[in-house]
Design a protein around this motif. Structure first.
Motif, PDB file in Angstrom:
ATOM      1  N   ASN A 127     -16.125  22.464  61.011  1.00 32.31           N
ATOM      2  CA  ASN A 127     -15.060  23.620  61.003  1.00 32.31           C
ATOM      3  C   ASN A 127     -13.551  22.990  61.244  1.00 32.31           C
ATOM      4  O   ASN A 127     -13.677  22.016  62.046  1.00 32.31           O
ATOM      5  CB  ASN A 127     -15.480  24.637  62.114  1.00 32.31           C
ATOM      6  CG  ASN A 127     -14.688  26.087  62.100  1.00 32.31           C
ATOM      7  OD1 ASN A 127     -13.679  25.971  61.551  1.00 32.31           O
ATOM      8  ND2 ASN A 127     -15.537  27.169  62.041  1.00 32.31           N
ATOM      9  N   THR A 128     -12.766  23.686  60.689  1.00 31.13           N
ATOM     10  CA  THR A 128     -11.491  23.158  60.905  1.00 31.13           C
ATOM     11  C   THR A 128     -10.416  24.121  61.496  1.00 31.13           C
ATOM     12  O   THR A 128      -9.164  24.097  61.626  1.00 31.13           O
ATOM     13  CB  THR A 128     -10.501  22.643  59.610  1.00 31.13           C
ATOM     14  OG1 THR A 128     -10.602  23.891  58.524  1.00 31.13           O
ATOM     15  CG2 THR A 128     -11.476  21.484  58.928  1.00 31.13           C
ATOM     16  N   ALA A 129     -11.189  25.011  62.108  1.00 29.96           N
ATOM     17  CA  ALA A 129     -10.294  26.074  63.051  1.00 29.96           C
ATOM     18  C   ALA A 129      -9.356  26.945  61.957  1.00 29.96           C
ATOM     19  O   ALA A 129     -10.074  27.610  61.087  1.00 29.96           O
ATOM     20  CB  ALA A 129      -9.641  25.562  64.179  1.00 29.96           C
ATOM     21  N   GLY A 130      -8.176  27.267  62.156  1.00 32.95           N
ATOM     22  CA  GLY A 130      -7.594  27.836  61.383  1.00 32.95           C
ATOM     23  C   GLY A 130      -7.723  29.294  61.190  1.00 32.95           C
ATOM     24  O   GLY A 130      -8.165  29.820  62.089  1.00 32.95           O
ATOM     25  N   THR A 131      -7.450  29.826  60.080  1.00 37.40           N
ATOM     26  CA  THR A 131      -7.486  31.344  59.725  1.00 37.40           C
ATOM     27  C   THR A 131      -8.935  31.934  59.983  1.00 37.40           C
ATOM     28  O   THR A 131      -9.262  32.929  60.471  1.00 37.40           O
ATOM     29  CB  THR A 131      -7.003  31.760  58.712  1.00 37.40           C
ATOM     30  OG1 THR A 131      -7.412  31.279  57.322  1.00 37.40           O
ATOM     31  CG2 THR A 131      -5.498  31.819  58.662  1.00 37.40           C
ATOM     32  N   ALA A 132     -10.114  30.865  59.899  1.00 37.39           N
ATOM     33  CA  ALA A 132     -11.428  31.323  59.834  1.00 37.39           C
ATOM     34  C   ALA A 132     -11.778  31.719  61.587  1.00 37.39           C
ATOM     35  O   ALA A 132     -12.469  32.810  61.457  1.00 37.39           O
ATOM     36  CB  ALA A 132     -12.462  30.109  59.559  1.00 37.39           C
ATOM     37  N   ILE A 144     -12.670  44.442  63.222  1.00 32.19           N
ATOM     38  CA  ILE A 144     -12.075  44.207  61.986  1.00 32.19           C
ATOM     39  C   ILE A 144     -13.166  43.201  61.117  1.00 32.19           C
ATOM     40  O   ILE A 144     -13.491  42.155  62.048  1.00 32.19           O
ATOM     41  CB  ILE A 144     -10.903  43.936  61.717  1.00 32.19           C
ATOM     42  CG1 ILE A 144      -9.862  45.056  62.037  1.00 32.19           C
ATOM     43  CG2 ILE A 144     -10.762  43.600  60.092  1.00 32.19           C
ATOM     44  CD1 ILE A 144      -8.576  44.843  62.212  1.00 32.19           C
ATOM     45  N   SER A 145     -13.917  43.560  60.054  1.00 30.28           N
ATOM     46  CA  SER A 145     -14.622  42.476  59.646  1.00 30.28           C
ATOM     47  C   SER A 145     -14.014  41.105  59.401  1.00 30.28           C
ATOM     48  O   SER A 145     -12.544  40.989  59.201  1.00 30.28           O
ATOM     49  CB  SER A 145     -15.255  42.914  58.336  1.00 30.28           C
ATOM     50  OG  SER A 145     -14.387  42.887  57.374  1.00 30.28           O
ATOM     51  N   VAL A 146     -14.585  39.876  59.656  1.00 32.19           N
ATOM     52  CA  VAL A 146     -14.291  38.519  59.363  1.00 32.19           C
ATOM     53  C   VAL A 146     -13.792  38.779  57.956  1.00 32.19           C
ATOM     54  O   VAL A 146     -12.594  38.082  57.857  1.00 32.19           O
ATOM     55  CB  VAL A 146     -15.132  37.512  59.513  1.00 32.19           C
ATOM     56  CG1 VAL A 146     -14.748  36.160  59.184  1.00 32.19           C
ATOM     57  CG2 VAL A 146     -15.707  37.617  61.134  1.00 32.19           C
ATOM     58  N   GLY A 147     -14.479  39.039  56.914  1.00 38.15           N
ATOM     59  CA  GLY A 147     -13.802  39.022  55.626  1.00 38.15           C
ATOM     60  C   GLY A 147     -12.530  39.666  55.325  1.00 38.15           C
ATOM     61  O   GLY A 147     -11.554  39.085  54.577  1.00 38.15           O
ATOM     62  N   GLN A 148     -12.270  40.850  55.913  1.00 38.70           N
ATOM     63  CA  GLN A 148     -11.101  41.573  55.848  1.00 38.70           C
ATOM     64  C   GLN A 148     -10.031  41.008  56.486  1.00 38.70           C
ATOM     65  O   GLN A 148      -8.936  40.865  55.998  1.00 38.70           O
ATOM     66  CB  GLN A 148     -11.318  43.051  56.278  1.00 38.70           C
ATOM     67  CG  GLN A 148     -12.034  43.887  55.605  1.00 38.70           C
ATOM     68  CD  GLN A 148     -12.373  45.231  56.001  1.00 38.70           C
ATOM     69  OE1 GLN A 148     -12.165  45.608  57.263  1.00 38.70           O
ATOM     70  NE2 GLN A 148     -12.714  46.060  55.412  1.00 38.70           N
TER      71      GLN A 148
END
Length: 282
Positions: A127-132, A144-148
């Motif tokens: 994993n590279t952290a970031g927005t994920a 709020i869902s991860v995808g949204q």
């Protein structure tokens, strides 16, 4: 090779490939393809600060916030991935040629190469952290869902790039790159679709099952079903075959029952007898 060593070698290769994509295609052409790297691309062109350093500035506090909110599952792999990604981008930047200044080519090839790199990172459980990570935190705190959350973050970065660079076209090209990257990540993680699943509804289930078993040499499973209109109990056959066997199976089915109802669908990965091993050999 030790499993842990193999995992980190795979992650590192993926990180280097993804960093190369940024330096070779996206950063020089101002294609801010979402995420922390896209935000860092915008800031780099405004300030001249190294992209890797900017990403690290955002990722380190995000990482510790993630540990606090999400727990220790965001551990060493994420910290290593975030740090290695940032360092790779800045170390490789002086030695990476810019292959094209065409925005469409940059978006497409940047998306492909970046997708290959990130797909390898995820495949080796990195994993590279970031927005994920930011999306996971938002999901935990606000539901709020991860995808949204990811979609919203990417939209904000792309829109910001379009405003800052005063070019709606750059935002559109960045959107193309995001789409291509996501598709390639899925392809690298799941592999190309080389198998097909057949669902067969027929009046001759045993005859067709015998053909599958003894003429194609594939397994078949009987599923119990019931007609929604008639209410009658029916047997549904499930079978997975390679793409080269699709035509042969269709022929066998309709030789036995010309009124058979057949659904054929893609299968991204098959584990078990006759296909890939369920547990990779050491």
């Amino acid at each position: 090779m030790n499993k842990l060593v193999r995992q980190y070698v795979g992650m590192t290769i993926g990180i280097v490939v993804a960093a190369t994509a940024l330096n070779m295609f996206l950063i020089p052409n101002k294609v801010a393809a979402g995420g922390i790297s896209g935000l860092a691309t915008v800031i780099y062109h405004l300030s001249g600060w190294p992209v890797g350093v900017i990403m690290l500035v955002f990722n380190i506090p995000l990482f510790f916030l993630g540990i606090k909110v999400l727990g220790t599952r965001y551990g060493l792999n994420t910290l290593y991935g975030a740090a290695a990604y940032s360092v790779s981008i800045d170390l490789l930047a002086p030695y990476t040629p810019v292959l094209t200044n065409d925005l469409l080519l940059s978006s497409l090839y940047g998306g492909v190469v970046s997708g290959i790199g990130m797909g390898l990172v995820f495949r080796f459980k990195g994993n590279t952290a970031g927005t994920a990570m930011a999306a996971a935190i938002v999901n935990k705190l606000y539901g709020i869902s991860v995808g949204q959350a990811l979609l919203a973050a990417d939209f904000i970065v792309v829109a910001l790039a379009g405003v800052v660079f005063k070019s709606p076209e750059l935002a559109l090209y960045a959107t193309i790159s995001i789409f291509v990257t996501s598709q390639i990540i899925d392809l690298v993680q799941e592999g190309p679709s080389t198998s097909k699943a057949f669902f067969i509804l027929t009046e001759q289930p045993q005859d067709i099952a015998d053909c599958i078993l003894y003429e194609i040499d594939r397994g078949v499973t009987f599923l119990q079903g019931r007609g929604g209109f008639t209410g009658q109990a029916r047997e549904l056959l499930l079978c997975v075959v390679s793409t080269s066997e699709v035509t042969r199976l269709k022929e066998l089915v309709y030789q036995k029952d010309q009124r058979a109802f057949v659904i054929v669908t893609d299968v991204n990965e098959v584990l078990g007898e006759g296909f890939a091993a369920a547990i990779p050999k050491k």
